[in-house]
Design a protein around this motif. Sequence first.
Motif, PDB file in Angstrom:
ATOM      1  N   GLN A  63      -3.031  -3.667   0.049  1.00  0.00           N
ATOM      2  CA  GLN A  63      -1.904  -3.303   0.824  1.00  0.00           C
ATOM      3  C   GLN A  63      -1.966  -2.079   1.432  1.00  0.00           C
ATOM      4  O   GLN A  63      -1.583  -1.623   2.739  1.00  0.00           O
ATOM      5  CB  GLN A  63      -0.782  -3.467  -0.141  1.00  0.00           C
ATOM      6  N   ALA A  64      -2.598  -1.100   0.635  1.00  0.00           N
ATOM      7  CA  ALA A  64      -2.764   0.233   1.372  1.00  0.00           C
ATOM      8  C   ALA A  64      -3.765   0.061   2.501  1.00  0.00           C
ATOM      9  O   ALA A  64      -3.282   0.917   3.367  1.00  0.00           O
ATOM     10  CB  ALA A  64      -3.418   0.954   0.195  1.00  0.00           C
ATOM     11  N   CYS A  65      -4.725  -0.493   2.280  1.00  0.00           N
ATOM     12  CA  CYS A  65      -5.947  -0.731   3.594  1.00  0.00           C
ATOM     13  C   CYS A  65      -5.102  -1.324   4.676  1.00  0.00           C
ATOM     14  O   CYS A  65      -5.109  -1.027   5.697  1.00  0.00           O
ATOM     15  CB  CYS A  65      -6.884  -1.680   3.106  1.00  0.00           C
ATOM     16  N   ALA A  66      -4.047  -2.315   4.453  1.00  0.00           N
ATOM     17  CA  ALA A  66      -3.527  -3.018   5.522  1.00  0.00           C
ATOM     18  C   ALA A  66      -2.699  -2.099   6.157  1.00  0.00           C
ATOM     19  O   ALA A  66      -2.593  -1.804   7.285  1.00  0.00           O
ATOM     20  CB  ALA A  66      -2.638  -4.496   5.080  1.00  0.00           C
ATOM     21  N   ARG A  67      -1.964  -1.200   5.388  1.00  0.00           N
ATOM     22  CA  ARG A  67      -1.046  -0.381   5.806  1.00  0.00           C
ATOM     23  C   ARG A  67      -1.647   0.747   6.845  1.00  0.00           C
ATOM     24  O   ARG A  67      -1.204   1.229   7.832  1.00  0.00           O
ATOM     25  CB  ARG A  67      -0.094   0.389   4.873  1.00  0.00           C
ATOM     26  N   ALA A  68      -2.825   1.097   6.274  1.00  0.00           N
ATOM     27  CA  ALA A  68      -3.463   2.181   6.999  1.00  0.00           C
ATOM     28  C   ALA A  68      -4.384   1.847   8.349  1.00  0.00           C
ATOM     29  O   ALA A  68      -4.486   2.580   9.121  1.00  0.00           O
ATOM     30  CB  ALA A  68      -4.570   2.803   5.890  1.00  0.00           C
ATOM     31  N   THR A  69      -4.635   0.425   8.354  1.00  0.00           N
ATOM     32  CA  THR A  69      -5.644   0.106   9.487  1.00  0.00           C
ATOM     33  C   THR A  69      -4.837  -0.816  10.274  1.00  0.00           C
ATOM     34  O   THR A  69      -5.485  -1.188  11.441  1.00  0.00           O
ATOM     35  CB  THR A  69      -6.750  -0.609   8.720  1.00  0.00           C
ATOM     36  N   GLY A  70      -3.624  -1.340   9.935  1.00  0.00           N
ATOM     37  CA  GLY A  70      -3.111  -2.324  10.695  1.00  0.00           C
ATOM     38  C   GLY A  70      -3.275  -3.616  10.536  1.00  0.00           C
ATOM     39  O   GLY A  70      -2.779  -4.674  11.230  1.00  0.00           O
ATOM     40  N   LEU A  71      -4.037  -3.850   9.582  1.00  0.00           N
ATOM     41  CA  LEU A  71      -4.512  -5.278   9.505  1.00  0.00           C
ATOM     42  C   LEU A  71      -3.609  -5.935   8.784  1.00  0.00           C
ATOM     43  O   LEU A  71      -2.782  -5.561   7.948  1.00  0.00           O
ATOM     44  CB  LEU A  71      -5.811  -5.242   8.583  1.00  0.00           C
ATOM     45  N   ASP A  72      -3.533  -7.384   9.021  1.00  0.00           N
ATOM     46  CA  ASP A  72      -2.830  -8.085   8.156  1.00  0.00           C
ATOM     47  C   ASP A  72      -3.432  -8.177   6.831  1.00  0.00           C
ATOM     48  O   ASP A  72      -4.477  -8.018   6.655  1.00  0.00           O
ATOM     49  CB  ASP A  72      -2.830  -9.706   8.488  1.00  0.00           C
ATOM     50  N   PRO A  73      -2.460  -7.971   5.812  1.00  0.00           N
ATOM     51  CA  PRO A  73      -2.873  -8.089   4.390  1.00  0.00           C
ATOM     52  C   PRO A  73      -3.859  -9.310   3.846  1.00  0.00           C
ATOM     53  O   PRO A  73      -4.980  -9.181   3.065  1.00  0.00           O
ATOM     54  CB  PRO A  73      -1.728  -8.370   3.585  1.00  0.00           C
ATOM     55  N   HIS A  74      -4.121 -10.335   4.714  1.00  0.00           N
ATOM     56  CA  HIS A  74      -4.834 -11.586   4.346  1.00  0.00           C
ATOM     57  C   HIS A  74      -6.047 -11.348   5.095  1.00  0.00           C
ATOM     58  O   HIS A  74      -6.979 -12.105   4.685  1.00  0.00           O
ATOM     59  CB  HIS A  74      -4.176 -12.990   4.849  1.00  0.00           C
ATOM     60  N   ASP A  75      -6.324 -10.373   6.198  1.00  0.00           N
ATOM     61  CA  ASP A  75      -7.241 -10.251   6.739  1.00  0.00           C
ATOM     62  C   ASP A  75      -8.563 -10.029   6.158  1.00  0.00           C
ATOM     63  O   ASP A  75      -9.773 -10.394   6.287  1.00  0.00           O
ATOM     64  CB  ASP A  75      -7.101  -9.337   7.981  1.00  0.00           C
ATOM     65  N   PRO A  76      -8.698  -8.995   4.882  1.00  0.00           N
ATOM     66  CA  PRO A  76      -9.662  -8.810   4.231  1.00  0.00           C
ATOM     67  C   PRO A  76     -10.406 -10.137   3.549  1.00  0.00           C
ATOM     68  O   PRO A  76     -11.594 -10.403   3.459  1.00  0.00           O
ATOM     69  CB  PRO A  76      -9.371  -7.848   3.187  1.00  0.00           C
ATOM     70  N   MET A  77      -9.518 -10.988   2.966  1.00  0.00           N
ATOM     71  CA  MET A  77     -10.033 -12.136   2.265  1.00  0.00           C
ATOM     72  C   MET A  77     -10.452 -13.065   3.530  1.00  0.00           C
ATOM     73  O   MET A  77     -11.632 -13.942   3.202  1.00  0.00           O
ATOM     74  CB  MET A  77      -8.742 -12.857   1.472  1.00  0.00           C
ATOM     75  N   ARG A  78      -9.685 -13.239   4.473  1.00  0.00           N
ATOM     76  CA  ARG A  78     -10.334 -14.155   5.486  1.00  0.00           C
ATOM     77  C   ARG A  78     -11.530 -13.828   5.804  1.00  0.00           C
ATOM     78  O   ARG A  78     -12.302 -14.734   6.299  1.00  0.00           O
ATOM     79  CB  ARG A  78      -9.261 -14.131   6.718  1.00  0.00           C
ATOM     80  N   ALA A  79     -11.676 -12.518   6.098  1.00  0.00           N
ATOM     81  CA  ALA A  79     -13.028 -11.959   6.604  1.00  0.00           C
ATOM     82  C   ALA A  79     -14.091 -12.143   5.552  1.00  0.00           C
ATOM     83  O   ALA A  79     -15.181 -12.864   6.116  1.00  0.00           O
ATOM     84  CB  ALA A  79     -13.062 -10.580   6.856  1.00  0.00           C
ATOM     85  N   ARG A  80     -13.757 -12.100   4.327  1.00  0.00           N
ATOM     86  CA  ARG A  80     -14.926 -12.199   3.383  1.00  0.00           C
ATOM     87  C   ARG A  80     -15.372 -13.720   3.276  1.00  0.00           C
ATOM     88  O   ARG A  80     -16.420 -13.924   3.266  1.00  0.00           O
ATOM     89  CB  ARG A  80     -14.447 -11.748   2.077  1.00  0.00           C
ATOM     90  N   GLN A  81     -14.473 -14.783   3.377  1.00  0.00           N
ATOM     91  CA  GLN A  81     -14.560 -16.145   3.424  1.00  0.00           C
ATOM     92  C   GLN A  81     -15.376 -16.348   4.769  1.00  0.00           C
ATOM     93  O   GLN A  81     -16.104 -17.535   4.404  1.00  0.00           O
ATOM     94  CB  GLN A  81     -13.532 -16.891   3.447  1.00  0.00           C
ATOM     95  N   ALA A  82     -15.417 -15.805   5.697  1.00  0.00           N
ATOM     96  CA  ALA A  82     -16.104 -16.107   7.230  1.00  0.00           C
ATOM     97  C   ALA A  82     -17.394 -15.538   6.635  1.00  0.00           C
ATOM     98  O   ALA A  82     -18.234 -16.048   7.725  1.00  0.00           O
ATOM     99  CB  ALA A  82     -15.475 -15.648   8.266  1.00  0.00           C
ATOM    100  N   LEU A  83     -17.742 -14.717   6.103  1.00  0.00           N
ATOM    101  CA  LEU A  83     -19.089 -14.106   5.950  1.00  0.00           C
ATOM    102  C   LEU A  83     -19.885 -14.871   5.066  1.00  0.00           C
ATOM    103  O   LEU A  83     -19.431 -15.618   4.150  1.00  0.00           O
ATOM    104  CB  LEU A  83     -19.039 -12.530   5.490  1.00  0.00           C
ATOM    105  N   PRO A  84     -21.342 -14.720   4.893  1.00  0.00           N
ATOM    106  CA  PRO A  84     -22.234 -15.589   4.046  1.00  0.00           C
ATOM    107  C   PRO A  84     -21.616 -15.406   2.660  1.00  0.00           C
ATOM    108  O   PRO A  84     -21.286 -14.082   2.124  1.00  0.00           O
ATOM    109  CB  PRO A  84     -23.440 -14.875   4.378  1.00  0.00           C
ATOM    110  N   GLY A  85     -21.609 -16.424   1.834  1.00  0.00           N
ATOM    111  CA  GLY A  85     -21.227 -16.552   0.572  1.00  0.00           C
ATOM    112  C   GLY A  85     -19.751 -16.452   0.259  1.00  0.00           C
ATOM    113  O   GLY A  85     -19.253 -16.520  -0.897  1.00  0.00           O
TER     114      GLY A  85
END
Length: 92
Positions: A63-85
């Motif tokens: 949540q803190a990352c999303a507020r600071a970067t303007g990302l959707d709070p789900h983006d970090p997990m979505r990004a992780r799922q799109a990367l190897p492993g």
Amino acid sequence: MQQESAELIGLKVLGWLASDEDIFPVFLGASGIAANELKERAGEVEILCAVLDFVTMDDEWVQACARATGLDPHDPMRARQALPGGAQIHWT
């Protein structure tokens, strides 16, 4: 999500993490990577995966990352799922 987009999100998350004086030292200690090595290897997929894995361990960090970067709070997990492993779930 395409891998390139996931890597860009990973870099945003890394930028946020590196700017947080409380959480960044915890990441360095948990990962075992030195700050200078992290800086040199910041664009490597393995590093971005480690950053995303770390930040997504705690909802408050997400949540803190999303507020600071303007990302959707789900983006970090979505990004992780799109990367190897990212499709592999380890329940340990």
